[in-house]
Design an enzyme around this catalytic site. Structure first.
Site, PDB file in Angstrom:
ATOM      1  N   HIS A 136      51.274   8.220   5.263  1.00 54.26           N
ATOM      2  CA  HIS A 136      52.101   7.911   6.444  1.00 54.26           C
ATOM      3  C   HIS A 136      53.555   8.218   6.120  1.00 54.26           C
ATOM      4  O   HIS A 136      53.920   8.501   4.990  1.00 54.26           O
ATOM      5  CB  HIS A 136      51.999   6.415   6.786  1.00 54.26           C
ATOM      6  CG  HIS A 136      50.707   6.029   7.429  1.00 54.26           C
ATOM      7  ND1 HIS A 136      50.590   5.718   8.772  1.00 54.26           N
ATOM      8  CD2 HIS A 136      49.457   5.906   6.913  1.00 54.26           C
ATOM      9  CE1 HIS A 136      49.331   5.420   9.042  1.00 54.26           C
ATOM     10  NE2 HIS A 136      48.614   5.517   7.936  1.00 54.26           N
TER      11      HIS A 136
ATOM     12  N   GLU B 224      54.016  12.055  12.197  1.00 54.03           N
ATOM     13  CA  GLU B 224      54.340  11.956  10.769  1.00 54.03           C
ATOM     14  C   GLU B 224      53.983  13.270  10.066  1.00 54.03           C
ATOM     15  O   GLU B 224      53.090  13.340   9.220  1.00 54.03           O
ATOM     16  CB  GLU B 224      53.651  10.717  10.177  1.00 54.03           C
ATOM     17  CG  GLU B 224      54.202   9.454  10.822  1.00 54.03           C
ATOM     18  CD  GLU B 224      53.395   8.180  10.567  1.00 54.03           C
ATOM     19  OE1 GLU B 224      52.506   8.180   9.712  1.00 54.03           O
ATOM     20  OE2 GLU B 224      53.671   7.166  11.260  1.00 54.03           O
TER      21      GLU B 224
ATOM     22  N   GLU C 135      53.719   5.314   2.406  1.00 53.83           N
ATOM     23  CA  GLU C 135      54.740   5.696   3.395  1.00 53.83           C
ATOM     24  C   GLU C 135      55.745   6.587   2.681  1.00 53.83           C
ATOM     25  O   GLU C 135      56.487   6.131   1.810  1.00 53.83           O
ATOM     26  CB  GLU C 135      55.465   4.441   3.930  1.00 53.83           C
ATOM     27  CG  GLU C 135      54.568   3.473   4.666  1.00 53.83           C
ATOM     28  CD  GLU C 135      54.451   3.782   6.164  1.00 53.83           C
ATOM     29  OE1 GLU C 135      54.990   4.801   6.631  1.00 53.83           O
ATOM     30  OE2 GLU C 135      53.791   2.983   6.849  1.00 53.83           O
TER      31      GLU C 135
ATOM     32  N   ARG D 219      52.811   9.340  18.683  1.00 56.55           N
ATOM     33  CA  ARG D 219      52.174   8.654  17.543  1.00 56.55           C
ATOM     34  C   ARG D 219      50.653   8.513  17.698  1.00 56.55           C
ATOM     35  O   ARG D 219      49.898   8.648  16.748  1.00 56.55           O
ATOM     36  CB  ARG D 219      52.796   7.260  17.436  1.00 56.55           C
ATOM     37  CG  ARG D 219      52.084   6.267  16.520  1.00 56.55           C
ATOM     38  CD  ARG D 219      52.812   4.942  16.579  1.00 56.55           C
ATOM     39  NE  ARG D 219      52.105   3.832  15.964  1.00 56.55           N
ATOM     40  CZ  ARG D 219      52.314   3.384  14.715  1.00 56.55           C
ATOM     41  NH1 ARG D 219      53.196   3.980  13.953  1.00 56.55           N
ATOM     42  NH2 ARG D 219      51.657   2.349  14.259  1.00 56.55           N
TER      43      ARG D 219
ATOM     44  N   HIS E  15      48.855   9.260  12.315  1.00 62.62           N
ATOM     45  CA  HIS E  15      49.958   9.141  13.273  1.00 62.62           C
ATOM     46  C   HIS E  15      50.546  10.538  13.496  1.00 62.62           C
ATOM     47  O   HIS E  15      50.994  11.186  12.551  1.00 62.62           O
ATOM     48  CB  HIS E  15      51.020   8.168  12.760  1.00 62.62           C
ATOM     49  CG  HIS E  15      50.563   6.752  12.806  1.00 62.62           C
ATOM     50  ND1 HIS E  15      50.895   5.813  11.874  1.00 62.62           N
ATOM     51  CD2 HIS E  15      49.766   6.114  13.722  1.00 62.62           C
ATOM     52  CE1 HIS E  15      50.334   4.655  12.196  1.00 62.62           C
ATOM     53  NE2 HIS E  15      49.638   4.810  13.306  1.00 62.62           N
TER      54      HIS E  15
HETATM   55  O1  0X9 Z   1      52.316   0.544  11.266  1.00 60.22           O
HETATM   56  C1  0X9 Z   1      51.637   1.326  10.618  1.00 60.22           C
HETATM   57  O2  0X9 Z   1      50.531   1.721  10.987  1.00 60.22           O
HETATM   58  C2  0X9 Z   1      52.179   1.872   9.293  1.00 60.22           C
HETATM   59  N1  0X9 Z   1      53.531   2.260   9.428  1.00 60.22           N
HETATM   60  S1  0X9 Z   1      53.892   3.601  10.290  1.00 60.22           S
HETATM   61  O3  0X9 Z   1      55.290   3.674  10.503  1.00 60.22           O
HETATM   62  N2  0X9 Z   1      53.486   4.872   9.448  1.00 60.22           N
HETATM   63  O4  0X9 Z   1      53.152   3.574  11.489  1.00 60.22           O
HETATM   64  C3  0X9 Z   1      52.081   0.774   8.252  1.00 60.22           C
HETATM   65  C4  0X9 Z   1      50.727   0.259   8.078  1.00 60.22           C
HETATM   66  C5  0X9 Z   1      50.643  -0.496   6.826  1.00 60.22           C
HETATM   67  N3  0X9 Z   1      49.615  -1.430   6.775  1.00 60.22           N
HETATM   68  C6  0X9 Z   1      48.292  -1.175   6.720  1.00 60.22           C
HETATM   69  N4  0X9 Z   1      47.822   0.030   6.693  1.00 60.22           N
HETATM   70  N5  0X9 Z   1      47.514  -2.212   6.676  1.00 60.22           N
HETATM   71 ZN    ZN Z   2      52.024   6.025  10.206  1.00 58.24          ZN
END
Ligand code: 0X9
Ligand code: ZN
Length: 432
Positions: free
Chosen positions: A309, A185, A386, A238, A182
């Protein structure tokens, strides 16, 4: 701070923002977010979540900035603020303003970056792609015996996607780190580069042991096009940068583009304008495809995959596509995640990480890297990490957080791998 607890859900009438028109101005042709605010809105159930998400559909001009546990963080333009406030006042939602003026946060970050220009590359500021790549070249030249550069493939705009392998001896279990899928980030690539440097240069016994007893494959910036775009045009970008057929919206969410339960269960969007657009078909995005091909080629060498992330301070395990089922080794995944969280919390910063499955703790996510690695590549320790913070700055985390965040990642990963070893997950899958 605004807290609202009133009666019925209102009909939502929010004005249309001609996308870009208000945003484009000054600092070259950077997209601007003057007086854009971020609201944290809590929800209790899926129906409420959907109601809130409908605010982010066209013709409304509110954007989903981030989603955390039982709360959506919404980016509200100054034009749509009156309607948004009216909506809140007529609804049951409790909301709180998080960031008053997003442009100010971006400007502060920019100023902090500009102040720290004594070195070409530093962890006192966020470095751009060219700076990261020059630094990587330097690292490869300084540690030729234990490092090897690799290129997993090319981005849509033709940039090489680079990584580094660090290996001190044969017969080590492998750890893959994906970072900055992303674009906005930035803390992820800042942390990944700091981590690489520690592995190579630290004299601390624990770090030496960590560095030398695993083979590391680290891609500091996977979404290179988006990352460049986030530096040069839009700090909040993003997605990838591949245009979508039949839409003026650009890019897909590469973390919804992997071919594992792709587009299942509401875990991604089919709308090219959505931030979680899955792309037209699995692996339509060259960046995700390159990752998949590279990982498939070395999967027998990999025991662990971590996808960096931000933000929310979470460790997320499979599955993302369903909260009804959990993987056979869920208990182990929780135990390993706990080791990470405990190690982070034990540092003087006392930062708290929560952990759980993506779908259970957060929301359905289909086609993400970590689920694909787990489901399709047999990498049974696979997490999304995260990083900081929990929303005060969100994606625009001041550069003074880089080193503390990276120290937390180091402590967390060290503990995670120690726990993995204890549980028998670091046994070699290949013959030496
Ligand atoms: O939505 C996402 O891709 C992630 N959060 S973000 O704010 N960094 O975009 C979380 C993804 C978590 N779940 C998986 N990777 N399955
Ligand atoms: Zn992300």
């Amino acid at each position: 701070m605004i807290f609202n607890t009133l009666r019925t859900l209102a009909t939502i009438t929010l004005i249309v923002l001609t996308d870009g028109a208000n945003l484009e101005a000054n600092r070259g042709n950077h997209v601007r977010y003057d007086n854009y605010s971020v609201y944290k809105v809590r929800y209790q159930n899926n129906l409420e979540r959907q109601t809130l998400l409908s605010l982010t559909q066209q013709p409304h001009s509110i954007k989903l900035w981030h989603e955390a546990r039982h709360e959506l963080h919404l980016l509200v333009s100054p034009q749509s603020l009156p309607e948004f406030v009216t909506f809140l006042s007529r609804s049951n939602f409790s909301a709180e303003i998080f960031i008053q003026n997003v442009q100010k946060a971006i400007d502060n970050e920019y100023a902090a970056n500009s102040r720290a220009t004594e070195d070409t590359f530093s962890w006192k500021r966020y470095n751009n792609l060219a700076e990261i790549e020059d630094w990587l070249d330097d690292i490869l030249a300084r540690y030729p015996k234990v490092t090897e550069g690799f290129v997993i493939g090319k981005s849509y705009e033709g940039r090489p996607i680079r990584g580094i392998k660090i290996s001190y001896k044969i017969g080590n279990p492998g750890v893959f780190i994906e970072s900055n899928i992303h674009a906005r980030e930035w803390i992820t690539s800042a942390t990944a580069t700091w981590f690489i440097n520690e592995l190579l240069s630290s004299n601390e016994e624990l770090v030496r042991e960590l560095a030398e007893s695993h083979d590391w494959y680290i891609v500091p910036v996977l979404n290179v096009d988006g990352f460049v775009y986030s530096h040069e045009k839009d700090r909040l970008w993003r997605k990838t940068r591949q245009p979508s057929a039949g839409s003026s919206c650009v890019g897909a969410d590469a973390n919804r583009n992997y071919n594992s339960h792709w587009m299942e269960n509401g875990g991604a969007s089919a709308d090219p304008c959505a931030e979680d657009y899955a792309g037209p078909f699995p692996f339509s995005e060259p960046e995700a495809k390159a990752m998949a091909e590279f990982i498939s080629g070395i999967k027998d060498k990999l025991n662990v995959l971590l996808a960096f992330h931000s933000y929310s301070q979470l460790l997320l395990s499979p599955y993302g596509h369903s909260s009804e089922v959990v993987p056979y080794n869920h208990k182990d995944l929780m135990q390993v995640a706990k080791a990470y969280a405990d190690a982070v919390q034990a540092l003087p910063y006392g930062t708290i990480y929560q952990y759980g499955t993506s779908a259970g703790l957060l929301y359905p996510v289909s086609g993400s890297t970590k689920d694909w690695a787990y489901n399709e590549q047999d990498i049974k320790i696979s997490y999304t990490v995260e990083f900081r913070d929990t929303g005060k700055f969100g994606f625009v985390l001041p550069p003074s957080h880089i080193i503390p965040n990276a120290e937390e990642a180091l402590a967390g990963i060290e503990a995670l791998l120690r726990e993995c070893k204890k549980l028998g997950y670091l046994q070699l899958k290949y013959k030496v």
